[in-house]
Design a protein around this motif. Structure first.
Motif, PDB file in Angstrom:
ATOM      1  N   ALA A   1      12.685 -71.970 -56.821  1.00 40.71           N
ATOM      2  CA  ALA A   1      12.879 -71.104 -57.984  1.00 40.71           C
ATOM      3  C   ALA A   1      14.140 -70.259 -57.878  1.00 40.71           C
ATOM      4  O   ALA A   1      14.821 -70.012 -58.870  1.00 40.71           O
ATOM      5  N   ALA A   2      14.458 -69.803 -56.670  1.00 43.21           N
ATOM      6  CA  ALA A   2      15.613 -68.917 -56.472  1.00 43.21           C
ATOM      7  C   ALA A   2      16.329 -69.304 -55.176  1.00 43.21           C
ATOM      8  O   ALA A   2      16.219 -68.612 -54.166  1.00 43.21           O
ATOM      9  N   PRO A   3      17.077 -70.411 -55.206  1.00 45.69           N
ATOM     10  CA  PRO A   3      17.708 -70.894 -53.973  1.00 45.69           C
ATOM     11  C   PRO A   3      18.735 -69.936 -53.373  1.00 45.69           C
ATOM     12  O   PRO A   3      18.992 -69.970 -52.174  1.00 45.69           O
ATOM     13  N   ASP A   4      19.313 -69.056 -54.179  1.00 45.21           N
ATOM     14  CA  ASP A   4      20.331 -68.125 -53.675  1.00 45.21           C
ATOM     15  C   ASP A   4      19.762 -66.745 -53.344  1.00 45.21           C
ATOM     16  O   ASP A   4      20.517 -65.838 -53.005  1.00 45.21           O
ATOM     17  N   ALA A   5      18.458 -66.597 -53.444  1.00 42.96           N
ATOM     18  CA  ALA A   5      17.832 -65.300 -53.188  1.00 42.96           C
ATOM     19  C   ALA A   5      17.958 -64.933 -51.710  1.00 42.96           C
ATOM     20  O   ALA A   5      17.929 -65.791 -50.828  1.00 42.96           O
ATOM     21  N   LEU A   6      18.107 -63.658 -51.462  1.00 44.16           N
ATOM     22  CA  LEU A   6      18.213 -63.140 -50.105  1.00 44.16           C
ATOM     23  C   LEU A   6      16.878 -62.524 -49.715  1.00 44.16           C
ATOM     24  O   LEU A   6      16.360 -61.642 -50.413  1.00 44.16           O
ATOM     25  N   GLU A   7      16.314 -62.979 -48.611  1.00 40.77           N
ATOM     26  CA  GLU A   7      15.044 -62.438 -48.144  1.00 40.77           C
ATOM     27  C   GLU A   7      15.302 -61.124 -47.423  1.00 40.77           C
ATOM     28  O   GLU A   7      16.177 -61.037 -46.569  1.00 40.77           O
ATOM     29  N   VAL A   8      14.561 -60.103 -47.780  1.00 41.76           N
ATOM     30  CA  VAL A   8      14.704 -58.791 -47.152  1.00 41.76           C
ATOM     31  C   VAL A   8      13.347 -58.295 -46.701  1.00 41.76           C
ATOM     32  O   VAL A   8      12.310 -58.754 -47.172  1.00 41.76           O
ATOM     33  N   ALA A   9      13.358 -57.354 -45.777  1.00 38.64           N
ATOM     34  CA  ALA A   9      12.124 -56.741 -45.302  1.00 38.64           C
ATOM     35  C   ALA A   9      12.227 -55.236 -45.521  1.00 38.64           C
ATOM     36  O   ALA A   9      13.291 -54.647 -45.345  1.00 38.64           O
ATOM     37  N   ASP A  10      11.142 -54.630 -45.901  1.00 36.07           N
ATOM     38  CA  ASP A  10      11.154 -53.191 -46.119  1.00 36.07           C
ATOM     39  C   ASP A  10      10.991 -52.466 -44.781  1.00 36.07           C
ATOM     40  O   ASP A  10      10.507 -53.032 -43.802  1.00 36.07           O
TER      41      ASP A  10
END
Length: 81
Positions: free
Chosen positions: A10-19
């Motif tokens: 769905a979002a191949p360019d999304a950046l995974e982040v952690a809070d």
């Protein structure tokens, strides 16, 4: 696994982040696990002969990983969200 695959599609360019809360939770879990594994050597006095040169290769790797995690969490907290 299916969730991760769906997100990537769905979002191949999304950046995974952690809070920050989850970063600190993971860090505290790692610290607790390491302390539990080394509770015997942590109980010995710092200057005792038994402590000198007793670090196993696995303990060294764990200590390095823990140090790295602390640095990453610290850097994230300083930079902010």
């Amino acid at each position: 696994m299916a969730f991760t695959k769906a997100i990537r599609q769905a979002a191949p360019d999304a950046l995974e982040v952690a809070d920050p809360w989850h970063l600190l939770q993971n860090l505290s879990t790692a610290v607790e696990k390491t302390c539990r594994q080394h509770r015997d050597c942590l109980r010995r006095p710092a200057g005792s002969e038994a402590n000198r040169g007793s670090k196993s290769p696995q303990a060294h790797v764990a200590a390095c990983e823990l140090k790295s995690a602390r640095i990453e969490v610290g850097a994230y907290l300083v930079a902010g969200p």
